[in-house]
Design a protein around this motif. Structure first.
Motif, PDB file in Angstrom:
ATOM      1  N   ALA A 126      14.005   0.448  -5.375  1.00  0.00           N
ATOM      2  CA  ALA A 126      13.625   0.276  -3.973  1.00  0.00           C
ATOM      3  C   ALA A 126      12.181   0.695  -3.738  1.00  0.00           C
ATOM      4  N   MET A 127      11.724   1.764  -4.397  1.00  0.00           N
ATOM      5  CA  MET A 127      10.336   2.200  -4.226  1.00  0.00           C
ATOM      6  C   MET A 127       9.363   1.157  -4.758  1.00  0.00           C
ATOM      7  N   GLN A 128       9.679   0.559  -5.901  1.00  0.00           N
ATOM      8  CA  GLN A 128       8.808  -0.486  -6.446  1.00  0.00           C
ATOM      9  C   GLN A 128       8.757  -1.688  -5.503  1.00  0.00           C
ATOM     10  N   ARG A 129       9.890  -2.039  -4.949  1.00  0.00           N
ATOM     11  CA  ARG A 129       9.914  -3.148  -3.995  1.00  0.00           C
ATOM     12  C   ARG A 129       9.120  -2.796  -2.739  1.00  0.00           C
ATOM     13  N   LEU A 130       9.163  -1.536  -2.335  1.00  0.00           N
ATOM     14  CA  LEU A 130       8.440  -1.116  -1.137  1.00  0.00           C
ATOM     15  C   LEU A 130       6.930  -1.270  -1.309  1.00  0.00           C
ATOM     16  N   VAL A 131       6.375  -0.783  -2.418  1.00  0.00           N
ATOM     17  CA  VAL A 131       4.921  -0.884  -2.598  1.00  0.00           C
ATOM     18  C   VAL A 131       4.501  -2.339  -2.785  1.00  0.00           C
ATOM     19  N   ASP A 132       5.348  -3.151  -3.436  1.00  0.00           N
ATOM     20  CA  ASP A 132       5.027  -4.576  -3.575  1.00  0.00           C
ATOM     21  C   ASP A 132       4.989  -5.259  -2.209  1.00  0.00           C
ATOM     22  N   ALA A 133       6.004  -4.992  -1.392  1.00  0.00           N
ATOM     23  CA  ALA A 133       6.064  -5.639  -0.077  1.00  0.00           C
ATOM     24  C   ALA A 133       4.936  -5.172   0.832  1.00  0.00           C
ATOM     25  N   LEU A 134       4.590  -3.877   0.771  1.00  0.00           N
ATOM     26  CA  LEU A 134       3.499  -3.376   1.603  1.00  0.00           C
ATOM     27  C   LEU A 134       2.168  -4.005   1.207  1.00  0.00           C
ATOM     28  N   TYR A 166      -4.211  -2.924  -3.683  1.00  0.00           N
ATOM     29  CA  TYR A 166      -3.514  -1.903  -4.470  1.00  0.00           C
ATOM     30  C   TYR A 166      -2.703  -1.013  -3.542  1.00  0.00           C
ATOM     31  N   THR A 167      -1.474  -0.741  -3.921  1.00  0.00           N
ATOM     32  CA  THR A 167      -0.644   0.262  -3.253  1.00  0.00           C
ATOM     33  C   THR A 167       0.129   1.014  -4.327  1.00  0.00           C
ATOM     34  N   ALA A 168       0.397   2.281  -4.066  1.00  0.00           N
ATOM     35  CA  ALA A 168       1.129   3.090  -5.047  1.00  0.00           C
ATOM     36  C   ALA A 168       1.801   4.247  -4.334  1.00  0.00           C
ATOM     37  N   PHE A 169       2.856   4.756  -4.963  1.00  0.00           N
ATOM     38  CA  PHE A 169       3.531   5.952  -4.476  1.00  0.00           C
ATOM     39  C   PHE A 169       3.657   6.918  -5.643  1.00  0.00           C
ATOM     40  N   ALA A 224       5.633   4.526  -8.357  1.00  0.00           N
ATOM     41  CA  ALA A 224       5.568   3.067  -8.383  1.00  0.00           C
ATOM     42  C   ALA A 224       4.157   2.654  -8.006  1.00  0.00           C
ATOM     43  N   ALA A 225       3.714   1.524  -8.544  1.00  0.00           N
ATOM     44  CA  ALA A 225       2.376   1.018  -8.241  1.00  0.00           C
ATOM     45  C   ALA A 225       2.415  -0.497  -8.217  1.00  0.00           C
ATOM     46  N   SER A 226       1.531  -1.075  -7.423  1.00  0.00           N
ATOM     47  CA  SER A 226       1.435  -2.519  -7.308  1.00  0.00           C
ATOM     48  C   SER A 226      -0.032  -2.903  -7.154  1.00  0.00           C
ATOM     49  N   GLY A 227      -0.499  -3.841  -7.962  1.00  0.00           N
ATOM     50  CA  GLY A 227      -1.885  -4.288  -7.875  1.00  0.00           C
ATOM     51  C   GLY A 227      -2.835  -3.380  -8.629  1.00  0.00           C
ATOM     52  N   THR A 228      -4.123  -3.626  -8.436  1.00  0.00           N
ATOM     53  CA  THR A 228      -5.187  -2.889  -9.117  1.00  0.00           C
ATOM     54  C   THR A 228      -6.231  -2.445  -8.099  1.00  0.00           C
ATOM     55  N   PRO A 229      -6.666  -1.179  -8.129  1.00  0.00           N
ATOM     56  CA  PRO A 229      -7.678  -0.734  -7.168  1.00  0.00           C
ATOM     57  C   PRO A 229      -8.999  -1.468  -7.354  1.00  0.00           C
ATOM     58  N   VAL A 230      -9.689  -1.705  -6.252  1.00  0.00           N
ATOM     59  CA  VAL A 230     -11.030  -2.293  -6.311  1.00  0.00           C
ATOM     60  C   VAL A 230     -12.001  -1.233  -6.833  1.00  0.00           C
ATOM     61  N   PRO A 231     -12.764  -1.534  -7.894  1.00  0.00           N
ATOM     62  CA  PRO A 231     -13.673  -0.522  -8.438  1.00  0.00           C
ATOM     63  C   PRO A 231     -14.651  -0.002  -7.390  1.00  0.00           C
ATOM     64  N   GLY A 232     -14.701   1.311  -7.267  1.00  0.00           N
ATOM     65  CA  GLY A 232     -15.615   1.943  -6.336  1.00  0.00           C
ATOM     66  C   GLY A 232     -15.140   2.013  -4.905  1.00  0.00           C
ATOM     67  N   GLU A 251       6.994  17.862   2.356  1.00  0.00           N
ATOM     68  CA  GLU A 251       6.275  16.786   1.681  1.00  0.00           C
ATOM     69  C   GLU A 251       6.942  16.468   0.349  1.00  0.00           C
ATOM     70  N   VAL A 252       7.232  15.188   0.148  1.00  0.00           N
ATOM     71  CA  VAL A 252       7.911  14.759  -1.074  1.00  0.00           C
ATOM     72  C   VAL A 252       7.045  13.845  -1.931  1.00  0.00           C
ATOM     73  N   GLY A 253       5.881  13.458  -1.450  1.00  0.00           N
ATOM     74  CA  GLY A 253       5.009  12.583  -2.227  1.00  0.00           C
ATOM     75  C   GLY A 253       3.889  12.049  -1.358  1.00  0.00           C
ATOM     76  N   GLU A 254       3.139  11.094  -1.915  1.00  0.00           N
ATOM     77  CA  GLU A 254       2.039  10.497  -1.166  1.00  0.00           C
ATOM     78  C   GLU A 254       1.968   9.006  -1.447  1.00  0.00           C
ATOM     79  N   LEU A 255       1.606   8.271  -0.401  1.00  0.00           N
ATOM     80  CA  LEU A 255       1.445   6.824  -0.474  1.00  0.00           C
ATOM     81  C   LEU A 255      -0.042   6.509  -0.523  1.00  0.00           C
ATOM     82  N   ARG A 256      -0.460   5.752  -1.528  1.00  0.00           N
ATOM     83  CA  ARG A 256      -1.878   5.410  -1.700  1.00  0.00           C
ATOM     84  C   ARG A 256      -2.109   3.961  -1.289  1.00  0.00           C
ATOM     85  N   ILE A 257      -3.069   3.782  -0.395  1.00  0.00           N
ATOM     86  CA  ILE A 257      -3.406   2.463   0.133  1.00  0.00           C
ATOM     87  C   ILE A 257      -4.802   2.100  -0.352  1.00  0.00           C
ATOM     88  N   GLY A 258      -4.907   1.129  -1.243  1.00  0.00           N
ATOM     89  CA  GLY A 258      -6.201   0.737  -1.791  1.00  0.00           C
ATOM     90  C   GLY A 258      -7.082   0.038  -0.771  1.00  0.00           C
TER      91      GLY A 258
END
Length: 492
Positions: free
Chosen positions: A194-202, A210-213, A220-228, A242-249
């Motif tokens: 479900a977490m992998q599906r969540l970052v993909d859908a977001l 890029y999105t990751a948790f 879970a991670a989806s995509g690739t961060p833009v360099p810089g 706090e149980v984790g962090e969501l990263r929004i590229g």
């Protein structure tokens, strides 16, 4: 103005224009150079394109002045036109290549304007032509044209929304983002999936690179961060902790974050926190079950040793003593009672041996896991059996030995009974802290839509009980491959 006596305004206007334009241009050039020197990275590249456009314009004006002295008007006009195009072209390159300002909104509306204009003009021309042919100059034709214009005006919003979704996702509609994510994670069978599906859908809903948790329980991670460009981090909470962090590229460096985007991401972060908390609970339950099973099997091994080597021989010896006592007894009734007691004691010893055998496969204590696995393959002419077992597989935890032996026994039995194989290979070796067990045959294989039976479920449950996993697949060379990965821990 054509007023007699006011010709002096021409001179005033000329010198004011020259002073303003020349002075303003020089001041602008100085500040552009100073700002370019202090700028860094993308901003410097943007300003350099603007500076290049200004230089092209200045050089073209100089060329125009020189050509005017020689009176070739065509060349001067061409140079003037090229010079006037310099700054706009430089600004356009800075916007499109280096993302000067927020060009996305302009781009989206430009596409909408172009598409809608083409549709409106085409439909309008067709309607006008049709109305002119059917009812020239009538009220019906005029009404048809008016209705077409109203439909085109109302269609602009739909076209704009479609273009925005195509280019930028649902960034302006947080509820659409949350709904899309919810629909995407609904079919998941476990928190990690479900977490992998969540970052993909977001990532898809907001058109992000890029999105990751990240959390101790699940990642879970989806995509690739833009360099810089980096990413933004959103804390995910569950039950106030706090149980984790969501990263929004970011799509680019310094990209603004709209209120709608922030609201959508925060809503999704709440769901991610709940999933991470559920994953932690699942992991805790699996660990607890594995520990319980390990302790149970270790206790069974100890009980089996105690009963087999201690109580069993003691009871058997007592039965022999009663037998000897019965032979010495002169009273027939006493001898019969002793014999009855002896028979009951021997029956108890037999029951005790049955209990001992049920606690744990005896072959594991007699031969160890490597010897027990080899014993499974002994005595078969068809299929031809081969084994490759690492000597380091001795001394594993009791739960791992029992699970590995049970899985191997079921897999070998299935291969012998159902596969019609001519060759059977069994391998077992330690891979880091895991025991890798594989049973491969060259038989008829498994059907693409086979129905899992009791044996398959039993093997899967054996592996899952101790935190391992089981895979049953078709072997690339033909036949079936049963592969189990069991956490062995440190050998005892």
């Amino acid at each position: 103005l054509g007023l007699a006596g006011w010709e002096w305004l021409h001179t005033v206007m000329f010198w004011c224009a020259v002073t303003t334009m020349l002075g303003g241009t020089c001041v602008a050039a100085v500040f552009l150079v100073l700002r370019t020197r202090s700028a860094t990275s993308t901003e410097r590249a943007q300003l350099q394109w603007l500076m290049l456009g200004g230089l092209v314009m200045a050089l073209s004006f100089l060329g125009t002045t020189l050509t005017d002295l020689q009176k070739p008007p065509l060349i001067g006009d061409l140079l003037m036109m090229l010079g006037l195009l310099g700054p706009p072209v430089g600004i356009a390159i800075a916007m499109l290549r280096h993302r000067l300002f927020d060009v996305e909104a302009v781009l989206g509306r430009a596409i909408v304007f172009t598409v809608l204009s083409g549709i409106v003009l085409g439909v309008y021309a067709a309607v006008v032509a049709g109305a002119g042919l059917l009812a020239p100059g009538s009220l019906v034709g005029t009404a048809t044209i008016a209705v077409t214009a109203l439909l085109a005006a109302n269609g602009r919003g739909a076209v704009q929304a479609a273009v925005d979704r195509l280019l930028f996702g649902h960034r302006h509609d947080p509820y659409a983002v949350v709904a899309r994510v919810g629909r995407h994670i609904a079919p998941a069978s476990e928190p990690a999936e479900a977490m992998q599906r969540l970052v993909d859908a977001l990532r898809q809903a907001l058109a992000l690179p890029y999105t990751a948790f990240d959390s101790p329980a699940v990642g879970a991670a989806s995509g690739t961060p833009v360099p810089g460009a980096g990413w933004r981090t959103v804390r995910c909470l569950a039950l106030g902790r706090e149980v984790g962090e969501l990263r929004i590229g970011r799509r680019r460096s310094g990209e603004p974050w709209t209120v709608q985007e922030q609201g959508a991401v925060e809503e999704v972060a709440d769901r991610a926190g709940t999933l991470a908390y559920a994953a932690a609970l699942v992991e805790d339950v699996a660990r607890s079950r594995a520990r319980i099973l390990s302790v149970r099997e270790e206790e069974r091994r100890r009980l089996r040793a105690d009963l087999h080597d201690g109580i069993g021989p003691s009871l058997a010896g007592t039965a022999h003593q009663l037998d000897a006592l019965a032979r010495r007894a002169h009273d027939p009734d006493l001898a019969a009672s002793i014999t009855t007691l002896r028979d009951r004691l021997r029956s108890t010893v037999g029951d005790l041996r049955t209990v001992v055998q049920g606690l744990r496969p005896a072959v594991l204590d007699q031969l160890g896991l490597p010897g027990a696995l080899r014993e499974l393959l002994a005595g078969y002419d068809t299929p031809s059996c081969h084994c490759d077992i690492d000597a380091a597989c001795r001394g594993l935890p009791a739960a791992v030995e029992v699970a590995a032996y049970a899985i191997a026994a079921e897999a070998v039995a299935n291969a012998v009974k159902h596969s019609a194989a001519s060759r059977l290979d069994l391998t077992a070796h330690l891979d880091g802290r895991d025991l890798a067990l594989a049973i491969r045959d060259n038989g008829c294989g498994i059907a693409p839509r086979h129905k899992a039976g009791v044996g398959f479920r039993s093997m899967s449950e054996r592996a899952a009980e101790i935190g391992g996993r089981l895979e049953i697949t078709a072997d690339p060379g033909g036949g079936t491959l049963v592969r189990a990965i069991l956490p062995a821990g440190d050998p005892q």
